[in-house]
Design a protein around this motif. Structure first.
Motif, PDB file in Angstrom:
ATOM      1  N   ASP A  16      55.496 -59.625  -0.881  1.00  0.00           N
ATOM      2  CA  ASP A  16      56.340 -59.973   0.216  1.00  0.00           C
ATOM      3  C   ASP A  16      57.128 -58.619   0.492  1.00  0.00           C
ATOM      4  O   ASP A  16      58.623 -58.574   0.444  1.00  0.00           O
ATOM      5  N   TYR A  49      60.153 -58.007  -1.933  1.00  0.00           N
ATOM      6  CA  TYR A  49      61.102 -59.152  -2.026  1.00  0.00           C
ATOM      7  C   TYR A  49      60.396 -60.116  -3.015  1.00  0.00           C
ATOM      8  O   TYR A  49      60.936 -61.239  -3.116  1.00  0.00           O
ATOM      9  N   HIS A  63      64.548 -65.826  -5.933  1.00  0.00           N
ATOM     10  CA  HIS A  63      63.354 -66.220  -6.561  1.00  0.00           C
ATOM     11  C   HIS A  63      62.829 -64.779  -7.231  1.00  0.00           C
ATOM     12  O   HIS A  63      63.590 -63.724  -6.975  1.00  0.00           O
ATOM     13  N   PHE A 123      58.385 -69.740   5.222  1.00  0.00           N
ATOM     14  CA  PHE A 123      57.069 -69.264   5.576  1.00  0.00           C
ATOM     15  C   PHE A 123      56.143 -70.398   6.145  1.00  0.00           C
ATOM     16  O   PHE A 123      54.943 -69.901   6.448  1.00  0.00           O
ATOM     17  N   PHE A 154      59.891 -69.621  -0.346  1.00  0.00           N
ATOM     18  CA  PHE A 154      59.124 -68.479   0.676  1.00  0.00           C
ATOM     19  C   PHE A 154      57.943 -68.736   0.482  1.00  0.00           C
ATOM     20  O   PHE A 154      57.343 -69.689   0.500  1.00  0.00           O
ATOM     21  N   GLN A 185      56.254 -66.719  -4.901  1.00  0.00           N
ATOM     22  CA  GLN A 185      57.954 -66.561  -5.235  1.00  0.00           C
ATOM     23  C   GLN A 185      58.483 -67.526  -5.806  1.00  0.00           C
ATOM     24  O   GLN A 185      59.431 -68.222  -5.129  1.00  0.00           O
ATOM     25  N   ARG A 208      73.480 -56.361  -0.986  1.00  0.00           N
ATOM     26  CA  ARG A 208      73.260 -57.358  -0.212  1.00  0.00           C
ATOM     27  C   ARG A 208      72.328 -58.629  -0.782  1.00  0.00           C
ATOM     28  O   ARG A 208      71.237 -58.230  -1.477  1.00  0.00           O
ATOM     29  N   ASP A 213      70.137 -61.389  -0.975  1.00  0.00           N
ATOM     30  CA  ASP A 213      69.079 -61.987  -0.219  1.00  0.00           C
ATOM     31  C   ASP A 213      69.090 -63.453  -0.406  1.00  0.00           C
ATOM     32  O   ASP A 213      69.333 -64.185  -1.226  1.00  0.00           O
ATOM     33  N   GLU A 248      73.084 -62.389   3.197  1.00  0.00           N
ATOM     34  CA  GLU A 248      72.022 -62.984   4.442  1.00  0.00           C
ATOM     35  C   GLU A 248      72.267 -64.331   4.332  1.00  0.00           C
ATOM     36  O   GLU A 248      71.826 -65.337   3.470  1.00  0.00           O
ATOM     37  N   HIS A 285      64.029 -55.590   9.010  1.00  0.00           N
ATOM     38  CA  HIS A 285      62.716 -55.755   8.633  1.00  0.00           C
ATOM     39  C   HIS A 285      62.060 -56.906   8.729  1.00  0.00           C
ATOM     40  O   HIS A 285      60.931 -57.331   8.504  1.00  0.00           O
ATOM     41  N   ASP A 286      63.009 -58.095   9.221  1.00  0.00           N
ATOM     42  CA  ASP A 286      62.408 -59.535   9.406  1.00  0.00           C
ATOM     43  C   ASP A 286      62.233 -60.076  10.955  1.00  0.00           C
ATOM     44  O   ASP A 286      61.825 -61.230  10.970  1.00  0.00           O
ATOM     45  N   ARG A 302      57.052 -59.242  11.974  1.00  0.00           N
ATOM     46  CA  ARG A 302      57.731 -58.487  10.915  1.00  0.00           C
ATOM     47  C   ARG A 302      56.903 -57.151  10.715  1.00  0.00           C
ATOM     48  O   ARG A 302      57.771 -56.302  10.633  1.00  0.00           O
TER      49      ARG A 302
END
Ligand code: GLC
Length: 525
Positions: free
Chosen positions: A62, A65, A105, A146, A165, A169, A199, A201, A267, A325-326, A391
């Protein structure tokens, strides 16, 4: 100045996706030495800080991530020494450094997971393991972001493991104090290496209903979480798989680990009430600011901008951003990918009070890349083909110059390179009329006018128009007017004597109209 040491009150944070920024060792993928080489560009642009997307040890399922060791650099990206060099150079240039903390995760390749799977007593409860229902079904109907069921069966333990996700993960068990001891070690490790902020996540997914009750369907349209309609995730009201009653109080612990001088953002993706949830996460002793997906996913129209402005309360805690990026790049999502639309969006984002996130390439007006199925790497994009969330199209390599592979790499890159309409960075930096020149000018002007710390009052908002008064800044009030429509319209305030145009993303206006697809900053004495 901010209470956080050396941080401006409302920073402009430039997001670097290291895999796509600059390759220095001929692998076709960017690396930390590449970040080091290109930091001057970010400082020249006028940003206050960088946020580096993950470069930790990872199988890169991912895009990083999926972390396999959060206290080491993946060999794809270099070494810890390379990271130290990035921090040192950033600080020399006056840039703060922010990195991700992916604490929801890990990768299933993480040692913790292997030991948890093997029921090693120290790690047995590091993840969210649940017995099957008597009929063998998973504990709940939860669906991951997802688009697949959020439970993966592991025969080794004869149990399900939660993942919000990708199946690779597994979700950490935040109710286990030993997990938090490890996360604290990670936070302190990076602070000691000179990191100035984090940041967090997916911070709205850390806690959930301990009884794993089923989510109800999202009946009303407004109950739907923003997101692609072809993703079953949007068909549930996420009542139980996110944030139970204790909501955001846990983040005070994270603040304690990071320290009072660190700038912390998160986020926040809690569906239709994300803006209200953000307020919880950013109250005293918690995060400095957070961002939601509303502008990106609900459609960039006047009413949505006004709704976000009105619901956020006083500005400063909500971070403004349009691309990441998402998400597919906004200049193509709400526009035609043209430099005109890129300038319109730049002047919108940079007028809004509070912190701002700029995503690498946005300053060049990089459009969304339309990628063929064979080149897609992102599992999210691949599984939704032919209608991918887009993405990878936002992750194509940064175009530095007109050399081989646009200066990104000496070998074919991991995703195709795309030349933006105004050209690569080296061309745009030589021009006064490029998108890049406009971003740089708008950033400097935002700072001069003190717009980051302004108040905001909506004047008028409808589908194709947004106008607001920006108050209490240096040199009198400003008025922001954005015309998202295809025809000129009247400026909705009087533009008599004493009004000057501080910035226009189109030609200098004459008279009382604003051009189609453009943004104006007016100054009223
Ligand atoms: C966050 C990241 C995204 C990632 C997801 C799972 O939303 O921004 O890129 O896929 O978390 O870690």
């Amino acid at each position: 100045m901010n209470a956080r040491q050396g941080w401006p009150a409302h920073p402009i944070i430039y997001q670097i996706y290291p895999r796509s920024f600059q390759d220095t060792n001929g692998t076709g993928e960017g690396d930390l030495k590449g970040v080091l080489r290109r930091l001057d560009h970010v400082a020249w642009l006028g940003a206050d800080a960088i946020w580096l997307s993950p470069f930790f040890r990872s199988p890169l399922c991912d895009g990083g991530y999926d972390v396999a060791d959060a206290m080491d650099v993946d060999p794809h990206f270099g070494t810890l020494e390379d990271f130290d060099a990035v921090v040192a150079r950033a600080h020399t240039l006056g840039l703060k450094v922010m990195i991700d903390q992916v604490f929801n995760h890990t990768s299933d390749q993480h040692e913790w997971f292997a030991r948890s799977l093997a029921r090693d007593p120290k790690f047995e409860d590091f993840y969210v393991w649940v017995d099957p229902k008597p009929d063998g079904a998973p504990p709940s109907n939860w669906i991951g972001y997802f688009g697949s069921p959020a439970w993966r069966w592991h025969p080794q333990r004869a149990q399900y493991c939660l993942h919000q996700f990708l199946p690779c993960q597994p979700g950490l068990n935040h109710r286990n104090p030993e997990v938090h001891e490890q996360l604290e070690r990670i936070t302190r490790f990076w602070r000691e290496r000179g990191v100035d902020g984090f940041r967090y996540d997916a911070v709205t997914s850390f806690y959930f209903d301990p009884d794993f009750r089923d989510n109800p369907p999202a009946e009303a349209a407004q109950a739907r979480i923003p997101g692609p309609a072809n993703n079953p995730f949007t068909m549930q009201r996420h009542a139980f798989d996110m944030l139970p009653e204790d909501c955001a109080a846990f983040i005070e612990k994270f603040r304690g680990w990071a320290g009072d001088d660190a700038y912390l953002i998160g986020e926040i993706n809690d569906g239709p009430t994300s803006i209200e949830t953000l307020r919880e996460f950013t109250s005293d002793g918690r995060l400095d600011a957070g961002y939601v997906v509303d502008l990106a996913e609900r459609g960039l129209i006047g009413e949505v901008i006004a709704d976000v402005v009105q619901r956020m309360g006083s500005p400063g805690k909500l971070i403004w951003w349009l691309s990441s990026h998402d998400q597919p790049r906004q200049v193509s999502r709400v526009g035609d990918g043209s430099p005109r639309d890129a300038r319109m969006l730049a002047a919108l984002t940079l007028a809004l009070p509070g912190p701002v996130l700029l995503y690498q390439g946005e300053e060049l007006g990089m459009p969304q890349a339309d990628l063929a199925r064979e080149v897609l790497q992102d599992p999210f994009d691949r599984s939704f083909w032919p209608d991918p969330p887009g993405r990878d199209g936002a992750r194509t390599p940064f175009p530095w110059d007109d050399g081989v592979n646009l200066g990104f790499s000496t070998v074919p890159p991991w995703l195709p390179v795309m030349r933006p309409p105004d050209g690569p960075a080296s061309v745009q930096s030589e021009s006064d009329t490029s998108v890049l020149a406009f971003y740089r000018k708008a950033i400097a002007l935002r700072r001069d006018l003190g717009l980051g710390g302004a108040g905001i009052e909506v004047i008028t908002a409808y589908e194709t128009l947004f106008a607001a008064r920006l108050t209490d800044n240096q040199g009198g009030d400003c008025v922001l007017v954005v015309n998202l429509g295809d025809a000129p319209v009247d400026i909705p305030v009087s533009v008599g004597d004493g009004t000057t145009v501080a910035l226009s993303s189109a030609a200098q206006p004459s008279g009382t109209q604003i051009d189609a697809r453009s943004t104006l900053w007016l100054q009223q004495a």
